[in-house]
Structure formats: C-alpha cells, structure tokens
Design an enzyme around this catalytic site. Structure first.
Site, PDB file in Angstrom:
ATOM      1  N   LYS A  30      -7.025   5.370 -19.651  1.00 52.53           N
ATOM      2  CA  LYS A  30      -7.380   5.732 -21.020  1.00 52.53           C
ATOM      3  C   LYS A  30      -6.178   5.542 -21.951  1.00 52.53           C
ATOM      4  CE  LYS A  30     -11.182   6.821 -18.872  1.00 52.53           C
ATOM      5  NZ  LYS A  30     -11.480   8.175 -18.404  1.00 52.53           N
TER       6      LYS A  30
ATOM      7  N   TYR B 212     -15.060  16.429 -16.462  1.00 50.80           N
ATOM      8  CA  TYR B 212     -15.458  15.017 -16.472  1.00 50.80           C
ATOM      9  C   TYR B 212     -16.593  14.794 -15.449  1.00 50.80           C
ATOM     10  CZ  TYR B 212     -14.829   9.951 -16.003  1.00 50.80           C
ATOM     11  OH  TYR B 212     -15.012   8.599 -15.966  1.00 50.80           O
TER      12      TYR B 212
ATOM     13  N   ASP C 176      -6.023  18.209 -15.784  1.00 47.23           N
ATOM     14  CA  ASP C 176      -6.371  16.818 -16.055  1.00 47.23           C
ATOM     15  C   ASP C 176      -6.016  16.571 -17.520  1.00 47.23           C
ATOM     16  OD1 ASP C 176      -7.631  14.447 -16.821  1.00 47.23           O
ATOM     17  OD2 ASP C 176      -9.294  14.728 -15.423  1.00 47.23           O
TER      18      ASP C 176
ATOM     19  N   ARG D  93       0.838  -1.220   0.000  1.00 43.78           N
ATOM     20  CA  ARG D  93       0.000   0.000   0.000  1.00 43.78           C
ATOM     21  C   ARG D  93       0.861   1.254   0.000  1.00 43.78           C
ATOM     22  NH1 ARG D  93      -2.031   1.682   4.444  1.00 43.78           N
ATOM     23  NH2 ARG D  93      -2.682  -0.345   5.250  1.00 43.78           N
TER      24      ARG D  93
HETATM   25  C1  PLP Z   1     -11.874   8.690 -17.207  1.00 43.68           C
HETATM   26  C2  PLP Z   1     -11.499  10.032 -16.750  1.00 43.68           C
HETATM   27  C3  PLP Z   1     -11.236  10.298 -15.408  1.00 43.68           C
HETATM   28  C4  PLP Z   1     -11.389   9.240 -14.341  1.00 43.68           C
HETATM   29  O1  PLP Z   1     -10.532   8.189 -14.502  1.00 43.68           O
HETATM   30  P1  PLP Z   1     -10.865   6.684 -13.960  1.00 43.68           P
HETATM   31  O2  PLP Z   1      -9.603   5.987 -14.245  1.00 43.68           O
HETATM   32  O3  PLP Z   1     -12.031   6.206 -14.735  1.00 43.68           O
HETATM   33  O4  PLP Z   1     -11.179   6.822 -12.503  1.00 43.68           O
HETATM   34  C5  PLP Z   1     -10.858  11.565 -15.053  1.00 43.68           C
HETATM   35  N1  PLP Z   1     -10.766  12.557 -15.964  1.00 43.68           N
HETATM   36  C6  PLP Z   1     -11.019  12.353 -17.267  1.00 43.68           C
HETATM   37  C7  PLP Z   1     -10.900  13.482 -18.218  1.00 43.68           C
HETATM   38  C8  PLP Z   1     -11.399  11.103 -17.708  1.00 43.68           C
HETATM   39  O5  PLP Z   1     -11.679  10.894 -19.009  1.00 43.68           O
END
Ligand code: PLP
Length: 379
Positions: free
Chosen positions: A192, A95, A167, A43
């Site tokens: 992603k 998001y 982000d 962890r």
């Molecule tokens: C998918 C996404 C997130 C969240 O990510 P997870 O891995 O699904 O928790 C945050 N910001 C953006 C722009 C995203 O596309």
C-alpha cells in the site's frame, strides 16, 4: 572458455566496482559458499531484502524488520508462531483477508480468535482475563476508520504479560509509529503506502524484540514467505518518497472530506482529521496526518449497483480494491473488500450498501474535487 561456459561465466558483478548510486537488483536464487555477507539462498536472505529491511527499521523506529511477500504473508508469519489452544484477541473491525485467514485456516489448527471493540476502554480488561498469545489491532480500521488508542491498549497488554501487534498499513510508517507508542510489533502491508505505486506486493514485521525477530527470520525462510528481490527493489524505491506522498495524501483527503461533508447527497463522512470526527483528539495524539482514506455514506436508499455506478462514473477514481497508490481509487467495501464477510457482521459495524471508500491519490486537488462534484450531480 568454450561458448557454453562463456555464456554463463562472462558476466561481471558490478555492484561494488561501479559506484552505482542505487543498489542493483540481486536477481539470484543462490550465492557462492563462504561469501563475506553470509548469503546462501534467496529464500533465507538477499541483499535487496536487507536494503528494504534496514530502511523500514529506520522508518518504524525499530531495531529489526523482516520482509515478506505480502501483508498476508507477514500476518501468516506471526500466526505461525502460535500453537494449538492459543488465542488471538483481535479488534472486531479488521482487514477482511485477515478475518478470512483466521476463520478458514487458523481455526483448523486449533487456534482461537476472539473479537472485541478496542475503541471502548471498558473492554481492555478482557486482555488480562483472556491472556491471549497476542492482541491484534488496526488503527484506523478498515473500512470504518475507527481509531484505537495504541498507547493505552499496549499498556494494558504489557501489564497482563501479552504482546501487542499493530497492523500499521492504513497510517503508514510516516504518519504513525506503533513501537514508539508501546506496541511490541508493527506490521505493514508494504503493497500500500510504503510502495505507493500499485506495482508490487510486500509485507513487513518490525520489532525491538530480538526473540520475535528470530521467529520472523525463521518464518521467512521456513514457510516460503520470502518476497522477490525485484519487489523489494521497487518498495525500497517507493519508500524514498513516502513522506512527500503522505503529506499530499493527507491534505488532499482532508479537502475532499470537507467537500463531501457539505454536500447534500452525502449522509456522513469519516476522516481522522475532520473537525466533526469524534476521535480527532486521539488522531492528533497518535497520527501525524489523516492518511489518504475517506469513507462516506451516500444519502438515501442507495443500492450496491447504484453506488458502484456512481463510483464508475468518476474520471480519476478507478473502481478497484487496494489503496495507498499515487493514483486515486474508489471502492465499494460491502461487495468488494468485505464481500466475504457476512451481511449481519457488516451491518453490525455500520457497513451498508451505500458506504463508499476513497483512496485519495496525489493528483491536483482541483481535478479530484471537480470529478466528485460532477459525479454527485448525476447521482
Ligand atoms: C492490504 C492489507 C493487508 C494485506 O496486505 P497484502 O499485501 O494485500 O497481502 C493487511 N492489512 C491491511 C490493513 C491491508 O490494507
């Protein structure tokens, strides 16, 4: 050794002796006391976290990266540094799950969120007047692909003594480097493009600021936001082909955007590198390519059901949430990714029932174009 003991103590750790080209998966929850690398409990750290963190730091031009179990965990880690009465100044098109985290969780802890349109420079002055704990933005935004000038927002925030968090999920570390543009923190959902194969969840926070790095390491172990070594291994593997994939995502998506733009059944199309894109100069200034997302509005009065029926009729685009994988996906943001956002809020940013979002994969462009062409014919 007796049988019971041998079953537990006969395994060798081949990691240093074999010359294995790819690091193994350290599927262990704990480490023997006093080891050279100072690992104690997964962890709070694992070799697979460190492998992924050092790669991501190199790709984001950052001194430090901390990995988490998902993009939302990375956002949770950042927000865990706030206290009652603090404010986040956020871009209004964020998001959906980030908005939900702010609205349904953080607000209960006395943290305030204010949303503004960061694509309008007149609003930059709100940073100095509010003095938020941090400014949070995405560029391009989801799902409307609005671009925010990261360099300008960061400059205004710095002048006001505020930090800027970007982000960077939609662009990926290959196409856009927020820290080089002046942001203090770059956050990605590695689920992603970074991983790129839709088979793992992860998130990461990159920074050059050692104080923020310490806060993130603390959040990783103290809030239970650590990823699994196996997912880190998969994401490390995915990153090896990020550049190749992003080049193909970007060229495929641009071709599709151009095709859709000339199609009579499409009202408008958005893609950062399309000639008609109003912010294409900003796109070229801060992005190396357009990424794989194309957003379009179907012509006429198309209901959510009809729009989804069209998307489901496609052969290569699977109707599913998420994005950034090698395979093409299609999404109906109004009822899917932004289903929990109020209708008024969606309408106010132009997100209606007939808007579709494509996450263009790296298949052959001819197959993708034919698929969309056939689908539109029967719409
Ligand atoms: C998918 C996404 C997130 C969240 O990510 P997870 O891995 O699904 O928790 C945050 N910001 C953006 C722009 C995203 O596309």
């Amino acid at each position: 050794m007796k049988f019971e003991t041998a079953a537990i103590h006969s395994e060798k750790n081949f990691s240093t002796e074999t010359g294995s080209v790819i690091p193994p998966i350290f599927a262990t929850s704990t480490f023997s006391y006093g080891n050279k690398e100072n690992f104690d409990y997964t962890r709070s750290g694992n070799p697979n976290f460190r492998n992924l963190e050092s790669t991501l730091s190199a790709l984001e031009n950052a001194k430090y990266t901390t990995v988490f179990s998902s993009g939302v965990s990375a956002i949770t880690a950042l927000c865990s540094t706030l206290k009652q009465g603090d404010t986040i100044l956020a871009e209004e098109n964020l998001y959906g799950c980030t908005i939900r985290l702010f609205r349904d969780v953080l607000s209960h802890f006395g943290i305030e969120i204010e949303y503004i349109d960061f694509s309008n420079p007149q609003n930059y002055s709100r940073i100095a007047s509010l003095k938020p704990a941090f400014v949070l933005l995405e560029s391009p935004t989801n799902p409307l692909l609005k671009l925010i000038d990261i360099q300008e927002v960061s400059r205004h925030a710095k002048k006001a003594g505020c930090i800027t968090v970007v982000d960077n999920t939609f662009s990926s570390s290959f196409l856009q480097k927020p820290l080089d543009l002046g942001a203090d923190i770059s956050l990605v959902s590695t689920t992603k493009y970074s991983n790129g194969h839709s088979d793992a969840l992860g998130g990461a926070v990159s920074t050059n600021d050692s104080t923020w790095h310490k806060k993130m390491v603390f959040a990783q172990k103290s809030l239970g936001l650590a990823p699994s070594p196996f997912d880190c291994f998969l994401i490390s593997r995915g990153l090896k082909t990020l550049a190749l994939r992003m080049e193909r995502h970007s060229s495929n998506s641009l071709r599709i955007a151009e095709f859709l733009e000339s199609h009579p059944k499409i009202e408008w199309v958005k893609h950062p590198f399309l000639e008609s894109f109003p912010q294409k100069d900003l796109a070229k200034k801060q992005m190396k390519g357009g990424s794989g997302i194309v957003v379009a509005k179907l012509s006429g009065n198309i209901s959510s059901e009809k729009a989804k029926e069209f998307l489901q009729s496609l052969q290569y685009f699977c109707l599913a949430e998420s994005l950034g994988g090698v395979e093409s996906l299609a999404c109906h943001p109004f009822t899917m990714t932004h289903g929990s956002v109020s209708t008024e809020q969606k309408y106010s940013v132009g997100l209606t029932e007939s808007v579709i979002r494509l996450s263009v994969g790296i298949e052959h462009i001819d197959d993708l174009l034919q698929d969309l062409s056939l689908g539109l014919q029967s719409l």
